[in-house]
Design an enzyme around this catalytic site. Structure first.
Site, PDB file in Angstrom:
ATOM      1  CB  THR A 554      -0.854   0.063   1.281  1.00 58.13           C
ATOM      2  OG1 THR A 554       0.016   0.375   2.379  1.00 58.13           O
ATOM      3  CG2 THR A 554      -1.544  -1.249   1.557  1.00 58.13           C
ATOM      4  CE  LYS A 578       8.503   5.857  -3.567  1.00 60.31           C
ATOM      5  NZ  LYS A 578       7.906   4.951  -4.441  1.00 60.31           N
ATOM      6  CD  GLU A 605      16.401  -3.921  -4.234  1.00 60.08           C
ATOM      7  OE1 GLU A 605      16.442  -2.717  -4.502  1.00 60.08           O
ATOM      8  OE2 GLU A 605      17.400  -4.597  -3.941  1.00 60.08           O
ATOM      9  CB  VAL A 608      15.305   2.738  -4.724  1.00 58.18           C
ATOM     10  CG1 VAL A 608      16.142   3.469  -5.760  1.00 58.18           C
ATOM     11  CG2 VAL A 608      15.232   3.537  -3.434  1.00 58.18           C
ATOM     12  CB  ALA A 610      10.116  -1.019  -9.886  1.00 55.99           C
ATOM     13  CD  GLU A 666       3.085   7.457  -6.129  1.00 60.47           C
ATOM     14  OE1 GLU A 666       2.123   7.123  -5.419  1.00 60.47           O
ATOM     15  OE2 GLU A 666       4.134   6.792  -6.210  1.00 60.47           O
ATOM     16  CG  ASP A 677       8.158   8.853  -6.016  1.00 57.15           C
ATOM     17  OD1 ASP A 677       7.823   8.273  -4.968  1.00 57.15           O
ATOM     18  OD2 ASP A 677       8.500   8.261  -7.063  1.00 57.15           O
ATOM     19  CE  LYS A 681      11.032   5.910  -6.584  1.00 55.53           C
ATOM     20  NZ  LYS A 681      10.610   6.019  -7.950  1.00 55.53           N
TER      21      LYS A 681
END
Ligand code: ADP
Ligand code: ASP
Ligand code: MG
Length: 814
Positions: A554, A578, A605, A608, A610, A666, A677, A681
């Site tokens: 989520t 995240k 993992e 960052v 995917a 998003e 975003d 990361k």
């Protein structure tokens, strides 16, 4: 001559009694048979229950008695369907006597152990009568002999001690004269030398059979029950348990003493010296080979042979400085317990002699405490020792095997696998013979402990992973599909049994303790209960399964707030979300520490790049001694998509809309376009490189205009994109004039991080980045000039799901 014993389930219904009769018919073709039977399944418990009702003046004892009556009547009418049923009549007469006994208990309000034995003896008296009469009615040569005339005991009611001299003589004298091919004996019941009715202890029919087998020196004793032998552990607790082919007498004794109910512990004793093998067989599946218990153990195949458990244990701890070096404390302690008739199951004492710990049946705890505190009254008042500490709610688990002593590391393996699953060990006992290693643990952990140990010692390295997934949108759905497809491969090739135990979306949640069938998970979830974030955590904790993994697919803060609770319950966390890792440094750090303290993985993992192995690679570089100097990266699949498509013949607004439509942004595109975003990361990468950094410390040089940034809603934001088209066209033209490409770049260097739009010249590794690809360049001590580069699709449900999947597998290896 052979002795066969049939337990409660074997004679628990007319259908099963017919199976027993078939087995006896078959056996009696070649040999004469003595058949010992238990009461009809569950009747002994029911008799004790009804007596307690009568004792407590509860008139519902009459209903309970009628239930017992009906069970027997039904069995007889099904077995002997005659109109004029004399057997039924005889049984009803016996039941009438039982009813009078119960009425007596009700009236005089007293139930002594002596009366209790008289009462429960009806169970075996009735079952043996019914079986013998059924066989007789079918023309079989059979006789029923009351074992109370054979087995002689002392007067310790409810668990009397056998007088073997008298008993052996009675049995031998009787069978010398008898020439019947089948003799039926009730198990469990006996008589004292004074002629009082006694019993041999719960489960004692096995013992009756062993006593008879030893007295007559037969060549085989068979215990017929409802499972196909003595299993590697209780099959009701561990689905994967399997029957043990061969056990030594010692192993069988250890397993049964420590709770393997399938064999009553004293059963081995009479047959041991005579080397009569005990064969455990399954009445419901007579062709299964079962377990042979003899003086041989096939220990070669594996050192540990089985695991058993005893519940309802209390741990008594006597401690105090006054105990050190002074002899006689233990003697007084054990004598006190012996006088109270308290059976000691386990003892441990540290070499400091400062304390001694004893495991006993919790029912005896109160009387033990009173007696011990009284015995040591003087020392307690002088503060030489403390009053006895009593802990309840405990169980003992025991790992058993004759050959464990010749294998190193067994206890290490046992305790480390328990520890890894957060099973706290209260006390440990290991005899010098090393046939048994026992541990006292909380009752609530028993099932998990048995499953963990079983997996460790008996499942050929197949490891079960129990996954709880929350969030089944695009990515979650793909993840479930991938798991479904891979389950068999994982089992066969990686020896991983991956099961999805819990699923939740924002509306519903569903659980399946033995794994949700992924063939129709959508239906099952729809039919599930109302979703609750805390409820999901509570259920995962309650199920208390080994190797549990919580997977967060989520983007919810409420869910990531619960990671600490999962980790503290030894449930690994795999987060696609995240929020936790990019929250305050203190929170990130706390999660990392919890993961270390509880020895349970926390993996993210997919935060960052995917599915790209960015964080794993970074961790491996650092773990192997490298140091990260600089990170340069394009980390936003959405921004990359947007700037790869935007040019002077289209509109910025339209490209953003298109990116959103295709699922590359998003739901609120401002999170991507504002650079937040990407900042999150690079923050995570900086932190994983060992730098203490917060989101506010990251320099975000936004390419959006003031109007874009100040928009109050998504619609408003889109409108500002239209209004500010000139600004975006300018960005494009400037780059084009220098033959550059626009890329949104994240940089980390010298402890500092920044994000922003950059004009990338031809020849730079970022220049040709296509579609929604990501690229990360690590410059490190070992890669100072030519960076290590990771590049590939950095967004999309399929690749993100596969990144989460990889974390799940990684969690297993950590
Ligand atoms: P019976 O009525 O035939 O005497 P019991 O109920 O006394 O049967 O014993 C059989 C039961 O013992 C099995 O159904 C199983 O639940 C339990 N059990 C506990 N541990 C073990 C084990 N290690 N192997 C087999 N059965 C076990
Ligand atoms: N019927 C007795 C009991 O339930 C004895 C036995 O089944 O072995 O304990
Ligand atoms: Mg039994």
């Amino acid at each position: 001559m052979k002795v066969l014993k049939f337990g409660g389930t074997s004679v628990g219904s007319s259908k099963n009694i017919n199976k027993v009769i078939d087995i006896l018919k078959n056996y009696s073709k070649d040999d004469s048979i003595i058949c010992v039977v238990s009461a009809v399944g569950g009747i002994t418990d029911k008799l004790i229950h009804v007596a307690n009702l009568a004792l407590s003046k509860d008139l519902s004892y009459i209903d309970s008695f009628n239930e017992i009556k009906k069970i027997h009547q039904d069995i007889i009418t099904e077995l002997i369907p005659n109109k004029n049923n004399t057997v039924l009549k005889a049984v009803e007469d016996k039941l009438h006597k039982l009813k009078s006994l119960l009425d007596g208990i009700y009236l005089i309000n007293e139930l002594s152990p002596k009366t209790s034995d008289k009462l429960v003896s009806y169970g075996e008296l009735l079952s043996s009568f019914i079986i013998a009469e059924t066989m007789r009615s079918r023309g079989l040569g059979v006789v029923r002999k009351n074992s109370q005339d054979l087995v002689v005991t002392n007067s310790s009611f409810t668990k009397a001690e056998v007088d073997f001299t008298l008993t052996n003589k009675n049995i031998r004298d009787y069978f010398k004269k008898s020439n019947q091919s089948i003799t039926i004996l009730p198990g469990f019941i006996s008589k004292s030398k004074l002629g009082e009715i006694t019993t041999l202890g719960r489960g004692g029919s096995d013992f009756t059979a062993a006593i008879v087998a030893a007295a007559l020196k037969v060549n085989q004793l068979e215990i017929w029950t409802d499972v196909s032998g003595m299993f590697t552990t209780n099959p009701k607790m561990v689905k994967q348990a399997i029957p043990i082919k061969q056990l030594s007498y010692q192993e069988a004794m250890e397993l049964s003493h420590f709770g393997a109910k399938v064999l009553y512990p004293p059963t081995v004793q009479p047959v041991l010296d005579l080397k009569i093998p005990i064969h455990i067989k399954n009445t419901l599946n007579p062709n299964d080979s079962g377990t042979i218990i003899s003086n041989k153990s096939n220990g070669a195949s594996g050192a540990a042979k089985g695991i058993s458990n005893i519940s309802n244990i209390a741990l008594l701890t006597l401690q105090g400085n006054g105990m050190v070096g002074i002899p006689g404390f233990s003697k007084r302690l054990f004598e006190t317990l012996a006088q109270e008739k308290v059976n000691i199951i386990l003892i441990t004492q540290a070499s400091s002699e400062h304390s001694i710990c004893i495991g006993i049946d919790a029912n005896d705890a109160e009387s033990a405490k009173t007696a011990i505190d009284l015995e040591f009254e003087n020392e307690i008042s002088l503060h030489k020792i403390d009053p006895l500490i009593v802990e309840t709610g405990l169980s003992i688990i025991a790992l058993v095997g004759d050959n464990m002593k010749s294998h190193q590391g067994i206890s290490g393996k046992m305790f480390s696998s328990l520890g890894k699953n957060n099973i706290n060990i209260r006390a440990i006992a290991q005899g010098a013979s090393e046939k048994n290693i026992s541990a006292v643990i909380a009752e609530k952990d028993v099932k998990k402990a048995l499953n963990t140990l079983h997996e460790q010692f008996f499942e050929g390295n197949i490891k079960q992973l129990n996954v709880f997934i929350t969030g089944v949108g695009n990515v979650g759905e793909k993840l479930i599909e991938q798991i479904k497809k891979q389950q068999e491969y994982l089992r066969e090739n990686l020896k991983i049994n991956l099961r999805v135990i819990g699923l939740s979306n924002s509306r519903k949640m569903v659980f399946g303790e033995h794994g949700i069938d992924l063939g129709n998970w959508i239906d099952q979830l729809e039919k599930g209960s109302k979703a609750s974030i805390n409820g999901f955590l509570d259920e995962a904790k309650k199920l208390n399964l080994r190797n549990s993994i919580f997977v967060d697919v989520t983007a919810s803060q409420n869910i990531s707030d619960l990671y600490p609770e999962y980790l503290k319950s030894s449930i690994a966390v795999v987060a696609c979300n995240k929020i936790a890792c990019s929250s305050e440094y203190e929170n990130y750090n706390k999660l990392k520490s919890l993961s270390l303290d509880y020895n349970v993985p926390f993996l993210f993992e997919t935060n960052v790049g995917a599915g790209l192995p960015v964080i794993d690679t970074l961790n491996n570089l650092i773990a192997s001694g490298d140091k990260i100097l600089t990170i340069e990266a394009v980390l936003s699949g959405s921004l990359n998509y947007i700037f790869n498509h935007f040019n002077d013949s289209n509109k910025f607004h339209d490209i953003v809309k298109q990116a959103q439509k295709e699922g590359y942004t998003e739901p609120d595109p401002r999170i991507d376009l504002s650079g937040v975003d990407v900042a999150r990361k690079i923050l995570i990468l900086a932190r994983e490189s060992g730098t203490e950094l917060n989101l506010d410390d990251i320099n975000n040089d936004s390419f959006l205009t003031k109007a874009n940034l100040e928009s109050d809603s998504v619609d408003d934001f889109y409108q500002t994109l239209i209004d500010e088209e000139v600004h975006f066209q300018n960005l494009f033209t400037s780059a084009k004039s220098k033959n550059c490409q626009l890329k949104y770049v994240a940089e980390f260097n010298n402890g500092k991080a920044k994000v922003g739009l950059k004009e990338i010249p031809e020849g730079h590794p970022f220049y040709d980045l296509k579609g929604k690809d990501n690229i990360v360049m690590f410059y490190s001590k070992r890669y100072p000039d030519q960076p290590m580069i990771i590049k590939g699709a950095g967004a999309g449900a399929d690749v993100t799901a596969s990144g989460i999947f990889a974390d799940i597998i990684r969690a297993e290896n950590e």
